[in-house]
Structures are given as structure tokens and as C-alpha cells.
Design an enzyme around this catalytic site. Structure first.
Site, PDB file in Angstrom:
ATOM      1  N   GLN A 266       6.031   0.847   6.823  1.00 30.65           N
ATOM      2  CA  GLN A 266       5.827   1.871   7.441  1.00 30.65           C
ATOM      3  C   GLN A 266       6.976   2.325   8.389  1.00 30.65           C
ATOM      4  O   GLN A 266       6.829   3.370   8.771  1.00 30.65           O
ATOM      5  CB  GLN A 266       4.583   1.845   8.443  1.00 30.65           C
ATOM      6  CG  GLN A 266       3.133   1.922   7.463  1.00 30.65           C
ATOM      7  CD  GLN A 266       2.986   3.122   6.644  1.00 30.65           C
ATOM      8  OE1 GLN A 266       3.524   3.742   6.700  1.00 30.65           O
ATOM      9  NE2 GLN A 266       1.790   2.864   5.913  1.00 30.65           N
TER      10      GLN A 266
ATOM     11  N   THR B 113      10.447  -8.298 -16.618  1.00 32.85           N
ATOM     12  CA  THR B 113      11.634  -7.413 -16.978  1.00 32.85           C
ATOM     13  C   THR B 113      11.627  -6.066 -15.887  1.00 32.85           C
ATOM     14  O   THR B 113      10.377  -5.872 -15.445  1.00 32.85           O
ATOM     15  CB  THR B 113      11.006  -6.566 -18.344  1.00 32.85           C
ATOM     16  OG1 THR B 113      11.076  -7.525 -19.323  1.00 32.85           O
ATOM     17  CG2 THR B 113      12.163  -5.477 -18.581  1.00 32.85           C
TER      18      THR B 113
ATOM     19  N   ALA C 135       5.012  -3.348  -2.002  1.00 29.02           N
ATOM     20  CA  ALA C 135       4.707  -3.975  -0.940  1.00 29.02           C
ATOM     21  C   ALA C 135       3.953  -5.132  -1.064  1.00 29.02           C
ATOM     22  O   ALA C 135       3.842  -6.242  -0.253  1.00 29.02           O
ATOM     23  CB  ALA C 135       4.732  -3.217   0.370  1.00 29.02           C
ATOM     24  N   THR C 136       2.721  -4.973  -1.644  1.00 28.99           N
ATOM     25  CA  THR C 136       1.856  -6.035  -1.618  1.00 28.99           C
ATOM     26  C   THR C 136       2.092  -7.269  -2.081  1.00 28.99           C
ATOM     27  O   THR C 136       2.009  -8.266  -1.707  1.00 28.99           O
ATOM     28  CB  THR C 136       0.346  -5.380  -2.469  1.00 28.99           C
ATOM     29  OG1 THR C 136      -0.260  -4.582  -1.709  1.00 28.99           O
ATOM     30  CG2 THR C 136      -0.590  -6.659  -2.508  1.00 28.99           C
TER      31      THR C 136
ATOM     32  N   ASN D 173       0.401   0.492  10.009  1.00 29.17           N
ATOM     33  CA  ASN D 173       0.084   1.576   8.859  1.00 29.17           C
ATOM     34  C   ASN D 173      -1.143   2.626   9.508  1.00 29.17           C
ATOM     35  O   ASN D 173      -1.293   3.502   8.867  1.00 29.17           O
ATOM     36  CB  ASN D 173      -0.457   1.053   7.462  1.00 29.17           C
ATOM     37  CG  ASN D 173      -1.355  -0.273   7.758  1.00 29.17           C
ATOM     38  OD1 ASN D 173      -1.087  -1.236   8.119  1.00 29.17           O
ATOM     39  ND2 ASN D 173      -2.604  -0.094   7.183  1.00 29.17           N
TER      40      ASN D 173
ATOM     41  N   SER E  92       8.677  -1.136   0.678  1.00 29.48           N
ATOM     42  CA  SER E  92       7.811  -0.224  -0.392  1.00 29.48           C
ATOM     43  C   SER E  92       8.695   1.160  -0.582  1.00 29.48           C
ATOM     44  O   SER E  92       9.099   1.931   0.098  1.00 29.48           O
ATOM     45  CB  SER E  92       6.521   0.103   0.095  1.00 29.48           C
ATOM     46  OG  SER E  92       5.735   1.156  -0.764  1.00 29.48           O
ATOM     47  N   ALA E  93       8.693   1.665  -2.153  1.00 31.87           N
ATOM     48  CA  ALA E  93       9.398   2.668  -2.425  1.00 31.87           C
ATOM     49  C   ALA E  93       8.462   3.988  -1.988  1.00 31.87           C
ATOM     50  O   ALA E  93       8.862   5.057  -1.552  1.00 31.87           O
ATOM     51  CB  ALA E  93       9.881   2.742  -3.952  1.00 31.87           C
TER      52      ALA E  93
ATOM     53  N   CYS F 133      -5.929   1.790   1.976  1.00 30.81           N
ATOM     54  CA  CYS F 133      -6.159   0.534   1.179  1.00 30.81           C
ATOM     55  C   CYS F 133      -7.632   0.172   1.630  1.00 30.81           C
ATOM     56  O   CYS F 133      -8.347  -0.296   0.669  1.00 30.81           O
ATOM     57  CB  CYS F 133      -5.367  -0.626   1.521  1.00 30.81           C
ATOM     58  SG  CYS F 133      -3.821  -0.125   1.568  1.00 30.81           S
TER      59      CYS F 133
END
Length: 404
Positions: free
Chosen positions: A181, A241, A73-74, A153, A201-202, A327
């Protein structure tokens, strides 16, 4: 019950065993490069990548062609904010965001300020939500981008994104939403919410770390300048890749979120309410930060007055929680999110973020209530301020000696 107990689901989530199972073959037997068009190894990898793209798109009401894979996500936030600003700068150089955004958005905005862009940082209301009228008032003829997160978050507070998106759309301004979130926890639909760009984000939805996506609207088409040059992967938006195992994991996580989200939300909300009511029964002078009504299911952000958040975290080592976002929790500054909401410095310093999720249990919640009750009482016994308040002293009326 295993100790330590994990209650920091907003920092990261464990990989769901079903996600791991889906990923494993792509480390061992299906190891092709998805960009290798000349043989079966590459075709198989590409097939898996496209199936995952379809799943992520389905989760947010998008088309698969609108999903761009990133490293997290960043990167998605950076690509959206800087990419849109750089593409549309001929039209204007004014950007609008909120003071409680994630650092990936705020620091991208500050970087753009150094390049000559002008940014308006809006203040949320006391409950943490951003009033859409403030966005409307901030728009100017040279505004090219609005960036507001869906759920915060730290506090879990959910912004009125559909309304903010409608305002941006009406003004012809690109609207980016950091939905990290909220996706997988509450409904998020790019059409209903008038979103042009969305960061995903995963690892916040039981997928692998280092894997993310950016939704980029095709109709009306949103353009970006790529922030990374290379082989032109992902329609030129993001060269490099493709991380096939990570993508497969994110796809599986998205599928599980789509199928299980609503039932999970009911269960996790019940756990959060059990935690909140239990803590309120155990302790006095406890404040919930942010709107309880507009909030993601598993979040509880609480300030324990007259207790230092960092000291409390040291005292409750058996429970993994955080003060502030993961973070920025290495810095001992009080949460900038709570400060922007108008929370006093003392209460911001005494805040703890509890994050509940898919694998949290009632037993863990009850243990946490007992542990926090015991440790907060112990720390307050050492606080002269708490003693004074209990004795009926109004601390605001005291004239403190100036130490300087």
C-alpha cells in the site's frame, strides 16, 4: 463526471493507459517465452522482463538481481513468510508480527503455527502505528523473522519501518515488509529502511492484476525455501512461465510511480484534506481512524457514529467505497484492524474507507461530501441512539435490559 465515482483505490487501481500501451505488444507480436533461450522471440521477451526488473528495483533502491516476479502480493507474502521460516527453522521457530497485518501475512503465520512455529502478534498503538519498542521487547534468541507492513491497507497508517528494521538487523533477524500500500505512493527504500524482504503489487500502483514481486536481499544474503516446485525459474525462488505482458506492465507502472509519485502525493493529499474537512463541516460525531500525520496520501478511514457501515454503503451506491479491506469486506465482522487499535465495536462497524488516487478529481470529492452528508443524516434520523445523544443522554449511564 462519471457516476458511479471510484473511491476505492486501496482495493485496486485502474490500469494507467500508458501501462496498457506498453503491455499490448506482448500479447500480440512479442509473444515469446522469456525462458526460450534458442531464438529471437525468447530473447526479446527476456529483454523486456529484465528492463522491467530494473525499473521495479530502481523504485525501491534495490538491485535488479534482488527482484523476484510473483503472481501478486499474496504470493509474495506467502513466499517471504513461509519461505524464510522454513529455511531458518533450524535456528529457531519464533516469529513476530503485528495484529493489523494483511490476511496474507496473518494467515501465513497461522499456517506456520500449525506446523509448530510460535508467533507473537503485537498490538499497535491507538493511532494504528506499531511502537518499535514492542518489537524490541518481543525478540528472543530463537526469533528468526519479523514481518511488519509499511502502510496499512485499511487505515493507510504508516509504521516506523526504518526503526523496526534497524532493531531486527541488530538482532540478526530477517525483516519482511509488506509494502503493497505504500510503494508508488510514498518513498520506500530498502537500504534506508533495513528491509530484507519486501512484497510489491502491480495493481495497487496502476499496473495489471495478478502481477507482483518480492524483493529478496542479496547482501547480507537472505535465503528462502521455494514454496512452489517446477522449472526453477526466478533463480529457483518461483517456478512457472513468466507473465511477460504483466511484468512489462508492472515495470512501466514502477517507472511512472518513480517519476510522478511526489507531485501526485501533494495533489492527492490536498484532495483527501478537502474530503475530510468537507465531511467534518457537513456532519457531527465523525471520527478519523488512525494517525493523520503518518498516513499514505489518498487514505481517509472514517467512522460515522450511529450509522451502520454496511447500510451506509447501500445508501451511497453512486460512490464506490469500502468498509474494511476488499479482501475481507464480504464478511460482516467489524474490521479486525480497527478492533486491534482499540476502536469500539460500534465505531468499527460504522467505518468507511475512502481511497483517492491518480484519476480522482475535486468535482468527485465535492459530490461525495454532499452525498454522504445527505445519506448519513437520513440514516441517523432513524437511529434512536443518535436522538438520545442529541438530547444530551449519556449512553454509558444507561442500564440496558438483558435480552437473554
Amino acid at each position: 463526471m462519471k457516476i458511479p465515482i471510484y473511491m476505492d483505490y486501496h482495493a485496486t487501481t485502474p490500469v494507467d493507459p500508458r501501462v496498457l500501451e506498453a503491455m499490448l505488444p506482448y500479447f500480440t507480436t512479442e509473444y515469446g517465452n522469456a525462458a526460450s533461450k534458442s531464438h529471437a522471440f525468447g530473447w526479446k521477451a527476456e529483454e523486456a522482463v529484465e528492463a522491467a526488473r530494473e525499473e521495479v528495483a530502481k523504485l525501491i533502491g534495490a538491485s535488479a538481481k534482488e527482484i523476484v516476479w510473483t503472481s501478486g502480493a499474496t504470493e509474495s507474502d506467502n513466499l517471504a513468510v513461509k519461505g524464510a521460516a522454513h529455511f531458518y527453522q533450524a535456528k529457531g521457530k519464533h516469529l513476530v508480527t503485528c495484529k493489523t497485518e494483511h490476511k496474507a501475512v496473518l494467515d501465513s503465520m497461522h499456517a506456520l503455527e500449525r506446523q509448530g512455529f510460535e508467533v507473537t502478534f503485537l498490538e499497535p498503538e491507538r493511532d494504528g502505528r506499531l511502537d518499535p519498542a514492542k518489537v524490541q521487547a518481543a525478540l528472543r534468541p530463537d526469533t528468526i523473522l519479523v514481518s511488519v507492513m509499511h502502510a496499512n491497507n485499511e487505515t493507510g497508517v504508516v509504521h516506523p519501518i526504518a526503526e523496526i528494521g534497524r532493531i531486527a538487523r541488530g538482532a540478526g533477524v530477517v525483516f519482511h515488509c509488506d509494502a503493497v500500500q505504500s510503494i508508488g505512493k510514498i518513498p520506500f527504500d530498502v537500504e534506508a529502511m533495513n528491509v530484507d524482504l519486501a512484497s510489491i503489487s502491480a495493481h495497487k500502483m496502476y499496473g495489471p492484476k495478478g502481477m507482483g514481486a518480492l524483493y529478496v536481499r542479496r547482501k547480507p544474503r537472505v535465503r528462502l525455501v521455494a514454496e512452489m516446485d517446477g522449472g526453477g525459474h526466478e533463480r529457483g525462488f518461483r517456478s512457472g512461465t513468466l507473465n511477460v505482458p504483466g511484468i512489462v506492465g508492472m515495470g512501466k507502472a514502477a517507472e511512472l510511480a518513480r517519476l510522478e509519485r511526489d507531485a501526485e502525493a501533494v495533489r492527492v493529499t490536498a484532495l483527501r484534506e478537502r474530503l475530510r474537512k468537507g465531511l467534518e463541516k457537513e456532519l457531527d460525531l465523525l471520527t478519523v481512524n488512525g494517525s493523520l500525520e503518518h498516513r499514505v496520501p489518498g487514505n481517509l478511514n472514517v467512522s460515522f457514529a450511529y450509522v451502520e457501515g454496511e447500510a451506509l454503503m447501500m445508501a451511497v451506491k453512486d460512490v464506490a467505497v469500502s468498509s474494511g479491506s476488499a479482501c475481507t469486506s464480504a464478511s460482516l465482522e467489524p474490521s479486525y484492524v480497527l478492533r486491534a487499535m482499540g476502536v469500539s465495536e460500534d465505531l468499527a462497524h460504522s467505518s468507511i474507507r475512502f481511497g483517492l488516487g491518480r484519476f480522482s478529481t475535486e468535482e468527485e470529492v465535492d459530490y461525495t461530501i454532499r452525498l454522504f452528508g445527505e445519506k448519513v443524516r437520513k440514516l441517523r434520523e432513524m437511529s434512536p441512539l443518535y436522538e438520545m445523544v442529541k438530547d444530551g443522554v449519556d449512553l454509558n449511564q444507561i442500564e440496558w435490559a438483558n435480552p437473554h
